[in-house]
Write a protein that holds these residues in place. Structure first.
Motif, PDB file in Angstrom:
ATOM      1  N   VAL A 165       0.854  -1.100  -0.007  1.00 38.80           N
ATOM      2  CA  VAL A 165      -0.129   0.128   0.061  1.00 38.80           C
ATOM      3  C   VAL A 165       0.856   1.007  -0.021  1.00 38.80           C
ATOM      4  O   VAL A 165       0.653   2.075  -0.737  1.00 38.80           O
ATOM      5  CB  VAL A 165      -0.855   0.252   1.223  1.00 38.80           C
ATOM      6  CG1 VAL A 165      -1.693   1.238   1.072  1.00 38.80           C
ATOM      7  CG2 VAL A 165      -1.812  -1.245   1.297  1.00 38.80           C
ATOM      8  N   LEU A 166       1.807   1.285   0.788  1.00 42.67           N
ATOM      9  CA  LEU A 166       2.813   2.484   0.870  1.00 42.67           C
ATOM     10  C   LEU A 166       3.665   2.820  -0.393  1.00 42.67           C
ATOM     11  O   LEU A 166       3.709   3.877  -0.867  1.00 42.67           O
ATOM     12  CB  LEU A 166       3.840   2.422   2.054  1.00 42.67           C
ATOM     13  CG  LEU A 166       4.358   3.523   2.264  1.00 42.67           C
ATOM     14  CD1 LEU A 166       3.681   4.697   2.717  1.00 42.67           C
ATOM     15  CD2 LEU A 166       5.690   3.481   3.656  1.00 42.67           C
ATOM     16  N   SER A 167       3.953   1.713  -1.199  1.00 43.33           N
ATOM     17  CA  SER A 167       4.673   1.694  -2.531  1.00 43.33           C
ATOM     18  C   SER A 167       3.706   2.278  -3.416  1.00 43.33           C
ATOM     19  O   SER A 167       4.094   3.302  -4.102  1.00 43.33           O
ATOM     20  CB  SER A 167       5.002   0.208  -2.791  1.00 43.33           C
ATOM     21  OG  SER A 167       5.527   0.320  -4.283  1.00 43.33           O
ATOM     22  N   THR A 168       2.441   1.637  -3.316  1.00 35.05           N
ATOM     23  CA  THR A 168       1.377   2.331  -4.453  1.00 35.05           C
ATOM     24  C   THR A 168       1.058   3.858  -4.514  1.00 35.05           C
ATOM     25  O   THR A 168       1.009   4.553  -5.226  1.00 35.05           O
ATOM     26  CB  THR A 168       0.126   1.395  -4.357  1.00 35.05           C
ATOM     27  OG1 THR A 168       0.408   0.046  -4.387  1.00 35.05           O
ATOM     28  CG2 THR A 168      -0.905   1.885  -5.253  1.00 35.05           C
ATOM     29  N   THR A 169       0.765   4.112  -2.910  1.00 35.36           N
ATOM     30  CA  THR A 169       0.355   5.495  -2.674  1.00 35.36           C
ATOM     31  C   THR A 169       1.574   6.576  -2.828  1.00 35.36           C
ATOM     32  O   THR A 169       1.373   7.658  -3.517  1.00 35.36           O
ATOM     33  CB  THR A 169      -0.070   5.666  -1.141  1.00 35.36           C
ATOM     34  OG1 THR A 169       0.750   4.952  -0.485  1.00 35.36           O
ATOM     35  CG2 THR A 169      -1.345   5.071  -1.142  1.00 35.36           C
ATOM     36  N   ALA A 196       4.169   6.103  -5.041  1.00 33.56           N
ATOM     37  CA  ALA A 196       4.710   6.002  -6.173  1.00 33.56           C
ATOM     38  C   ALA A 196       3.531   7.150  -7.037  1.00 33.56           C
ATOM     39  O   ALA A 196       3.798   7.613  -7.997  1.00 33.56           O
ATOM     40  CB  ALA A 196       4.798   4.794  -6.702  1.00 33.56           C
ATOM     41  N   ALA A 197       2.407   7.039  -6.339  1.00 34.89           N
ATOM     42  CA  ALA A 197       1.271   7.998  -7.113  1.00 34.89           C
ATOM     43  C   ALA A 197       1.521   9.257  -6.724  1.00 34.89           C
ATOM     44  O   ALA A 197       0.785  10.340  -7.319  1.00 34.89           O
ATOM     45  CB  ALA A 197      -0.014   7.454  -6.507  1.00 34.89           C
ATOM     46  N   GLY A 198       2.502   9.853  -6.124  1.00 30.79           N
ATOM     47  CA  GLY A 198       2.634  10.979  -5.574  1.00 30.79           C
ATOM     48  C   GLY A 198       2.006  11.669  -4.500  1.00 30.79           C
ATOM     49  O   GLY A 198       2.170  12.795  -4.125  1.00 30.79           O
ATOM     50  N   VAL A 199       1.482  10.749  -3.580  1.00 31.62           N
ATOM     51  CA  VAL A 199       0.676  11.358  -2.220  1.00 31.62           C
ATOM     52  C   VAL A 199       1.939  11.216  -1.507  1.00 31.62           C
ATOM     53  O   VAL A 199       2.918  10.619  -1.295  1.00 31.62           O
ATOM     54  CB  VAL A 199      -0.306   9.929  -1.856  1.00 31.62           C
ATOM     55  CG1 VAL A 199      -0.716  10.237  -0.341  1.00 31.62           C
ATOM     56  CG2 VAL A 199      -0.965   9.649  -2.720  1.00 31.62           C
ATOM     57  N   PRO A 200       1.836  12.435  -0.695  1.00 23.77           N
ATOM     58  CA  PRO A 200       3.021  12.687   0.329  1.00 23.77           C
ATOM     59  C   PRO A 200       2.944  11.690   1.501  1.00 23.77           C
ATOM     60  O   PRO A 200       1.914  11.032   1.770  1.00 23.77           O
ATOM     61  CB  PRO A 200       2.439  13.883   1.002  1.00 23.77           C
ATOM     62  CG  PRO A 200       1.647  14.573  -0.018  1.00 23.77           C
ATOM     63  CD  PRO A 200       0.956  13.653  -0.747  1.00 23.77           C
ATOM     64  N   LEU A 201       4.247  11.497   1.865  1.00 20.21           N
ATOM     65  CA  LEU A 201       4.410  10.356   2.694  1.00 20.21           C
ATOM     66  C   LEU A 201       3.629  10.218   4.124  1.00 20.21           C
ATOM     67  O   LEU A 201       3.012   9.387   4.536  1.00 20.21           O
ATOM     68  CB  LEU A 201       5.857  10.159   3.294  1.00 20.21           C
ATOM     69  CG  LEU A 201       6.235   8.851   4.169  1.00 20.21           C
ATOM     70  CD1 LEU A 201       5.900   7.671   3.342  1.00 20.21           C
ATOM     71  CD2 LEU A 201       7.863   9.076   4.469  1.00 20.21           C
ATOM     72  N   VAL A 202       3.216  11.237   4.503  1.00 22.29           N
ATOM     73  CA  VAL A 202       2.459  11.571   5.771  1.00 22.29           C
ATOM     74  C   VAL A 202       0.925  11.024   5.501  1.00 22.29           C
ATOM     75  O   VAL A 202       0.438  10.393   6.175  1.00 22.29           O
ATOM     76  CB  VAL A 202       2.551  12.881   6.645  1.00 22.29           C
ATOM     77  CG1 VAL A 202       1.610  13.085   7.533  1.00 22.29           C
ATOM     78  CG2 VAL A 202       4.042  13.227   6.975  1.00 22.29           C
ATOM     79  N   ASP A 203       0.636  11.351   4.392  1.00 23.49           N
ATOM     80  CA  ASP A 203      -0.954  11.238   4.014  1.00 23.49           C
ATOM     81  C   ASP A 203      -1.198   9.724   3.779  1.00 23.49           C
ATOM     82  O   ASP A 203      -1.894   9.138   3.865  1.00 23.49           O
ATOM     83  CB  ASP A 203      -1.154  12.133   2.924  1.00 23.49           C
ATOM     84  CG  ASP A 203      -1.357  13.564   3.193  1.00 23.49           C
ATOM     85  OD1 ASP A 203      -1.459  13.932   4.328  1.00 23.49           O
ATOM     86  OD2 ASP A 203      -1.251  14.595   2.378  1.00 23.49           O
ATOM     87  N   ALA A 204       0.146   9.409   3.019  1.00 16.15           N
ATOM     88  CA  ALA A 204       0.092   7.788   2.513  1.00 16.15           C
ATOM     89  C   ALA A 204      -0.043   6.853   3.886  1.00 16.15           C
ATOM     90  O   ALA A 204      -0.746   5.831   3.564  1.00 16.15           O
ATOM     91  CB  ALA A 204       1.463   7.425   1.800  1.00 16.15           C
ATOM     92  N   LEU A 205       0.816   7.235   4.740  1.00 19.47           N
ATOM     93  CA  LEU A 205       0.670   6.500   6.029  1.00 19.47           C
ATOM     94  C   LEU A 205      -0.661   6.316   6.711  1.00 19.47           C
ATOM     95  O   LEU A 205      -1.053   5.380   7.189  1.00 19.47           O
ATOM     96  CB  LEU A 205       1.815   7.079   7.098  1.00 19.47           C
ATOM     97  CG  LEU A 205       3.064   6.837   6.833  1.00 19.47           C
ATOM     98  CD1 LEU A 205       4.066   7.609   7.680  1.00 19.47           C
ATOM     99  CD2 LEU A 205       3.637   5.367   6.919  1.00 19.47           C
TER     100      LEU A 205
END
Length: 406
Positions: free
Chosen positions: A278-282, A284-293
């Motif tokens: 999930v973290l790789s997908t989000t 790579a999609a350009g979602v900021p790390l904090v939001d991706a978490l």
């Protein structure tokens, strides 16, 4: 456009071809007139055309996450081939057999055709498309790379569903052993032991202790089997309801299920695999790390990892490196932390996280295969002990009587 916006229906037809031969079949169309026109184009003179009757029971099949994964893959493939989005939905709909899924696809297609964004149309169906899915589609639309994003989402869904299937398989085997053992034992106690009990009454001698225990258990089961059945059903129902309604109970189960032998380790590694995927997908999609978490926390499927990832999010938002915060949680495997550290140092975090996912998906796969191989002889052993024990208990008095006569 108005015709395409209508729902497609299945029609059964009978007619004659150009040579006068009778033929029949099934065709999909938005109304009766269009279906007849379509048949004439194919050289069929229709005699009888009517809507296909709906099944009396069941109706539409349930839409599963696997259906959504397949739908996403089909859309991604067609958009890569240069087919426009709305036309892609029309093509997909023609190939669907699940009426419920067909209606869902047509509803999304009609919203997009009327000017709604793809992500906006998906958000109207939260039961089938979660926030993560919608946010990723939204990112793809805004970046002008929707086909690449759909391909990435399809890969994520396919891998996630495959992992869920493997974990479910691992959980099913131990439950199957218990269920089979209970059913076989109950049948023997209720149906077989009473036959021997009537035989023992004519012996006139005291039965062995082991045999007496089995006979008493059989008598109790014959009198109270319905209480046992209600107790089992009630326990399962209460467990499910408590797990669904009480967050504390659910978290308690998540915490202790990881400590189970073999199965706990499979669940632990699958949570790490989901984290990486999930973290790789989000990311790579350009979602900021904090939001991706935020998305990752809810996708791991375990409260222990959910809480740990929330703590990681707090650390990362205050400037701590991802790998440093992962190490502090003391639940992530060393390899996962090391690959994350390499990704952060090299600037290829999404690629390294994908490697984390692939590695632990393979680990789960191997562990499930090993568990399956282990459980097969275990099932035979458990059934052998139960059935063999009951048979010994029944034949002990006969053996003793033979010794006395000898």
């Amino acid at each position: 456009m108005a015709e395409k916006a209508q729902k497609l229906e299945s029609y059964i037809w009978e007619g004659k071809d150009r040579k006068g031969n009778k033929s029949k079949g099934e065709l999909t169309g938005s109304n009766l007139s269009l279906v007849k026109a379509q048949l004439r184009k194919q050289g069929i003179i229709p005699d009888k055309v009517k809507k296909k009757p709906k099944p009396l029971f069941g109706g539409s099949k349930k839409i599963t996450p696997f259906d959504i994964a397949m739908l996403t893959r089909q859309l991604a493939t067609m958009m890569k081939a240069g087919v426009p989005l709305v036309q892609s939905f029309d093509i997909v709909t023609d190939g669907l057999e699940n009426k419920g899924l067909q209606d869902l696809v047509m509803a999304i297609r009609n919203d997009i055709a009327s000017g709604t964004s793809f992500a906006g149309a998906l958000r109207k169906h939260p039961k089938h498309f979660d926030d993560l899915y919608c946010n990723l589609v939204d990112s793809g639309e805004k970046a002008g790379a929707l086909e690449k994003m759909l391909d990435r989402i399809a890969t994520y869904l396919e891998k996630t569903e495959l992992l869920k299937k493997k974990v479910k398989k691992a959980m099913t085997y131990p439950i199957a052993v218990v269920v089979v053992a209970i059913v076989v034992t109950a049948i023997l106690l209720v149906k077989v032991v009473p036959q021997f009990e009537s035989l023992f009454q004519g012996f006139g001698a005291e039965l062995p202790v082991f045999t007496q225990m089995v006979v008493r258990l059989s008598e109790w089961m014959q009198s109270w089997w319905f209480v046992v059945l209600l107790g089992i059903v009630g326990t399962i129902f209460l467990f499910k309801e408590a797990n669904r309604r009480s967050q504390k109970f659910s978290d308690f189960i998540d915490k202790y299920v990881l400590k189970l032998p073999v199965v706990g380790e499979i669940l632990d590694k699958s949570a790490v695999a989901k984290f990486g995927r999930v973290l790789s997908t989000t990311f790579a999609a350009g979602v900021p790390l904090v939001d991706a978490l935020d998305s990752v926390a809810g996708a791991t499927g375990n409260a222990v990892y959910r809480d740990a990832i929330q703590r990681i999010k707090t650390d990362v938002s205050s400037g701590t490196q991802l790998q440093a915060s992962m190490r502090q949680q003391d639940i992530f495997p060393v390899m996962a932390v090391q690959l994350t550290a390499i990704g952060e140092e090299s600037g290829n975090l999404d690629e390294m996280l994908e490697k984390v996912a692939e590695h632990y998906e393979a680990v789960v796969d191997d562990m499930v295969d090993n568990l399956t191989a282990l459980m097969e002889p275990m099932i035979m052993s458990v059934l052998g002990v139960l059935v063999g024990g009951l048979i010994i208990a029944m034949y002990l008095p006969i053996f003793q009587m033979g010794q006395v006569v000898g």
